[in-house]
Design a protein around this motif. Structure first.
Motif, PDB file in Angstrom:
ATOM      1  N   VAL B 105      53.565  44.561  51.575  1.00 31.09           N
ATOM      2  CA  VAL B 105      52.501  45.286  52.266  1.00 31.09           C
ATOM      3  C   VAL B 105      52.969  45.606  53.672  1.00 31.09           C
ATOM      4  N   SER B 106      52.749  46.830  54.068  1.00 36.36           N
ATOM      5  CA  SER B 106      53.202  47.275  55.377  1.00 36.36           C
ATOM      6  C   SER B 106      52.078  48.101  55.989  1.00 36.36           C
ATOM      7  N   GLN B 107      52.044  48.138  57.317  1.00 35.13           N
ATOM      8  CA  GLN B 107      50.963  48.885  57.954  1.00 35.13           C
ATOM      9  C   GLN B 107      51.187  50.390  57.780  1.00 35.13           C
ATOM     10  N   SER B 108      50.104  51.090  57.606  1.00 31.70           N
ATOM     11  CA  SER B 108      50.231  52.532  57.398  1.00 31.70           C
ATOM     12  C   SER B 108      50.442  53.248  58.718  1.00 31.70           C
ATOM     13  N   ALA B 109      51.254  54.317  58.666  1.00 32.36           N
ATOM     14  CA  ALA B 109      51.489  55.110  59.872  1.00 32.36           C
ATOM     15  C   ALA B 109      50.560  56.311  59.932  1.00 32.36           C
ATOM     16  N   TYR B 131      50.593  50.206  51.574  1.00 33.68           N
ATOM     17  CA  TYR B 131      50.415  50.461  53.002  1.00 33.68           C
ATOM     18  C   TYR B 131      48.990  50.127  53.396  1.00 33.68           C
ATOM     19  N   GLU B 132      48.890  49.201  54.279  1.00 32.27           N
ATOM     20  CA  GLU B 132      47.590  48.715  54.690  1.00 32.27           C
ATOM     21  C   GLU B 132      46.939  49.712  55.648  1.00 32.27           C
ATOM     22  N   GLY B 133      45.700  50.007  55.402  1.00 30.12           N
ATOM     23  CA  GLY B 133      45.003  50.935  56.286  1.00 30.12           C
ATOM     24  C   GLY B 133      45.206  52.388  55.903  1.00 30.12           C
TER      25      GLY B 133
END
Lengths: 232, 556
Positions: B105-109, B131-133
């Motif tokens: 899981v990685s933060q969304s850009a 992608y989180e968010g």
């Protein structure tokens, strides 16, 4: 301009000239081989089926259908230089309801196959399929892809395969001409039963005809053939 | 008349940052450094993506998120954000975001760059990173029913996947998708529709006759191009595939994208003579591609299948004939080789030059006809001027490139800004129109044809005078290429539709470890909802036509 002499045509002369030109003489545009074959009678006798096949082969309405690279060459085939219209097969129809030939020009992937099948099903019978290019035949250069259907034959019956990646417009013209030849001779692929037609049968009131038709359907044929393991 | 010296555009200089300056700017966010061939790479934590990207965007001016590459490595998942500056694309930076194997899981850009929306969906679809968010984390290329992520390591390529007959369900069965009170109507356009330029599915929500929302549903031509390239050897087996991305005859332009990346990766020189031939061939391809774009745009706007479409095909056919003489193929050229091209110009050369010159000579007259028929036509003008408006800031945010971006008044052309081939030595202009509407995008294409003709003319003059014994079409390239393990590169060229970039990570074998295609159409198509919300349906179709998408490149 003087009006004392009205413009009068000697119509007996015109009629004679026209008739003469039609029958023989310098201008023999009207004296075709066909006319010779007819002799003096304007009637020919043939079987109705044979006549209908000839008619079908001679005026084909193509579905305007583009998938991938091959459709660019297909557009060129319809356009100025090659002009598929000259071969009695060049009116692209935007709706499947008006078309009797579908040229499948390109790679079919798993997401698109059911949609293409649907478009094919919407075409009225009798209908014919031209498989254009390597992808439509076998998956072509993308055959090993996880997502690529290994040929249109997995989904709909194909009458003519035209190899090439993509085939030149000349090749497509040749393929269509061959298809016309086959149709005129009464050869074409068998018609497939559509899966959801059975459902439609289900909605009908079960009278004798529906019973009889339902019995004729072999349920093994009903599912779209997505047999990845056995395909080449 | 003022005595002040006019400000020239040349004086526009963009501040350069060294790798260390950027590291200082990012400070604690950086947890590691990498060196890619094209740019410095900064490794960051998966929860600080937005912070890092907005720092780079706002403080350092990296306003172009050109590509997002995702990959599963032996011990981790990794997303790489490739960032550039619109004002100077030679300044690049890569942001590497590793995530753990068990919980990718990685933060969304997406809040920083709108373009990340689709790129992250694609990364999720093919590789499996979440992608989180992200506003809408769904599959984008493969059907919803698909099991597994095909570019992940544990995916079984042999396993058959059945797309069930439920896909047959008629999406029109219920016209009202939402609750009963809703006034909107749901309308499908495509995937089989004459105006979608291939197999695109537009899920439209209509409010009366106006488009309230449109959601492009892609993936109907997802031919696993990235996987096919990863299975091919650098030297010969990859080159045929680029021809099939943007198949509207832009073959040589695409091949150049791969050639440029692979040549820089493996450090291969290209002889000058071959560069001139490449430049000429690529511009011929651009003419052919723009011709079809113009023809089909007219077809979209007023259904003109007779005159303009046929005229465009006529001129395209001429360009294709020249390209056929040059390459031996009509559409899929396969003409470039790493380190040069495969054949010299066809013999007799005079005949080839004459043929090309004739084509160029007739071109101004033909273009005049187009201007009479298309751009000078009041009907087309009233249909296209002021419709499909795409402001420059929005276009940049979506990562749109090529004629779409230049039609929005942004002066960005990789041929000039990040020079390759022989473009530097030739005299031509970048076409920019600031109308931001469908009309200016059309105008950009028509004028670019003239510029391409200029380039070809100069190339022909150069080729004609080239001494016979110095016609070196290829440099010495090893039979098998094995770039060093873990070298990474992202290189882009100006394709017919915009920035076509290739990311390659070498894994020490003769095949790439990861091959990622950044296609201009993929990013351009994302702007469609922005352009068409509130417009009428036919104007949305015109906007779609003015984007000039090729589904082979959108879906890859």
């Amino acid at each position: 301009m003087s009006s004392d002499q009205p413009f009068v045509t000697d119509d007996s002369q015109v009629l004679t000239d026209t008739r003469d030109a039609r029958l023989a003489g310098a201008d023999n545009r009207f004296n075709s081989k066909l006319r010779e074959a007819f002799g003096s009678s304007p009637f020919i006798l043939t079987k109705f089926d044979k006549f209908m096949n000839w008619v079908r082969g001679s005026s084909m309405f193509m579905l305007q259908f583009g998938i991938a690279c091959c459709s660019i060459e297909m557009m060129h085939t319809y356009a100025v230089k090659h002009d598929l219209d000259r071969f009695g097969a060049g009116v692209p129809r935007a709706s499947p309801r008006q078309a009797d030939v579908i040229i499948v020009p390109g790679t079919i992937v798993s997401k698109f196959a059911p949609r293409m099948k649907r478009v094919y099903d919407q075409m009225p019978e009798p209908k014919f399929v031209v498989g254009m290019g390597s992808c439509t035949i076998s998956g072509g250069p993308f055959q090993e892809g996880y997502n690529v259907i290994k040929g249109a034959e997995e989904v709909i019956p194909v009458d003519i395969h035209i190899p090439g990646c993509p085939p030149r417009p000349e090749a497509l013209v040749y393929g269509v001409a061959k298809l016309q030849e086959r149709i005129a001779n009464g050869e074409s692929s068998p018609v497939v039963v559509k899966p959801y037609e059975l459902e439609q049968f289900g909605d009908l009131e079960r009278d004798e005809i529906v019973d009889q038709l339902a019995e004729e359907i072999d349920t093994d044929d009903l599912v779209m053939r997505y047999n990845w393991a056995d395909s080449p | 008349m003022s005595l002040e010296r006019p400000e020239t555009s040349e004086s526009k200089s963009v501040q350069r940052h060294s790798a260390d300056e950027l590291a200082d700017l990012l400070g604690d966010l950086v947890i590691g450094r990498e060196e890619h061939i094209n740019a410095p790479g900064y490794v960051i934590r998966p929860d600080s993506v937005q912070e890092t990207l907005s720092l780079l965007k706002n403080e350092a001016g990296f306003d172009h998120l050109s590509c997002l590459t995702a990959e599963e490595r032996a011990d981790r998942y990794e997303s790489i954000y490739h960032m550039k500056k619109f004002d100077d694309p030679t300044q690049e930076v890569s942001v590497v975001v590793p995530t753990s194997k068990d919980n990718p899981v990685s933060q969304s850009a997406e809040p920083v760059f709108r373009t990340a929306d689709w790129h992250e969906r694609e990364a999720y679809d093919l590789v499996g990173i979440e992608y989180e968010g992200h506003p809408d984390m769904r599959r984008i290329l493969l059907p919803e029913t698909w099991q597994g992520h095909p570019l992940a390591k544990d995916y079984d390529q042999e396993r058959p996947q059945v797309v069930s007959l439920r896909e047959h369900a008629n999406p029109l069965q219920e016209d009202h998708r939402d609750d009963q009170d809703s006034e909107t109507m749901y309308l499908n356009i495509g995937p089989h529709h004459p105006a979608t330029h291939g197999v695109l599915h537009l899920e439209c929500t209509l409010d009366g006759e106006q488009v309230a929302d449109v959601n492009p549903d892609i993936g109907y031509l997802h031919r696993c191009e990235e996987q096919m390239c990863q299975n091919g050897t650098y030297r010969y087996q990859i080159m045929p595939y680029p021809d099939r991305w943007d198949y509207i005859s832009a073959g040589l332009l695409n091949e150049w994208a791969y050639a440029r990346a692979a040549e820089d990766l493996a450090d291969i020189e290209v002889p000058e003579y071959a560069q001139v031939i490449r430049t000429m061939g690529a511009e011929l391809c651009r003419i052919a591609a723009h011709m079809l774009a113009v023809g089909t745009f007219a077809l979209d706007v007023y259904g003109d299948f007779t005159a303009i479409f046929m005229y465009a095909i006529r001129d395209r056919e001429k360009a294709q004939n020249i390209l056929e003489d040059l390459t031996g193929q009509r559409l899929m050229f396969n003409y470039f080789r790493l380190g040069g091209v495969v054949w010299d110009l066809p013999e007799p050369r005079e005949e080839f030059f004459e043929k090309t010159r004739d084509f160029l000579e007739e071109l101004p007259e033909a273009l005049e006809e187009y201007h009479d028929l298309i751009t000078g036509n009041e009907i087309l003008q009233s249909r296209t001027i002021g419709t499909g408006v795409l402001p420059p800031e929005v276009a940049k945010n979506y990562g749109a490139t090529g004629p779409v971006l230049r039609g929005s008044g942004v002066d960005y052309d990789l041929r000039r800004d990040d020079p390759y081939g022989y473009y530097e030595n030739l005299d031509w202009n970048v076409i920019v129109e600031d109308g931001c509407d469908n009309y200016s995008r059309l105008l950009v294409r028509m004028k670019e044809v003239e510029e391409s003709a200029k380039i070809i003319e100069q190339c022909i003059d150069i080729l004609e005078d080239w001494p016979e014994d110095e016609r070196n079409i290829q440099s010495n390239v090893p039979r098998t290429l094995r770039p060093e393990d873990d070298t990474e590169i992202y290189r882009a060229v100006e394709g017919a539709k915009g920035e076509l970039g290739i990311y390659i990570r070498a894994d020490g074998t003769e095949k790439p470890g990861r091959f990622k295609i950044r296609s201009p159409c993929f990013s351009n198509l994302q702007t469609l909802p922005e352009m068409s919300n509130g417009e009428y349906v036919p104007d949305m179709i015109a906007s779609l036509g003015s984007l000039d998408i090729v589904l082979g490149e959108v879906d890859r």
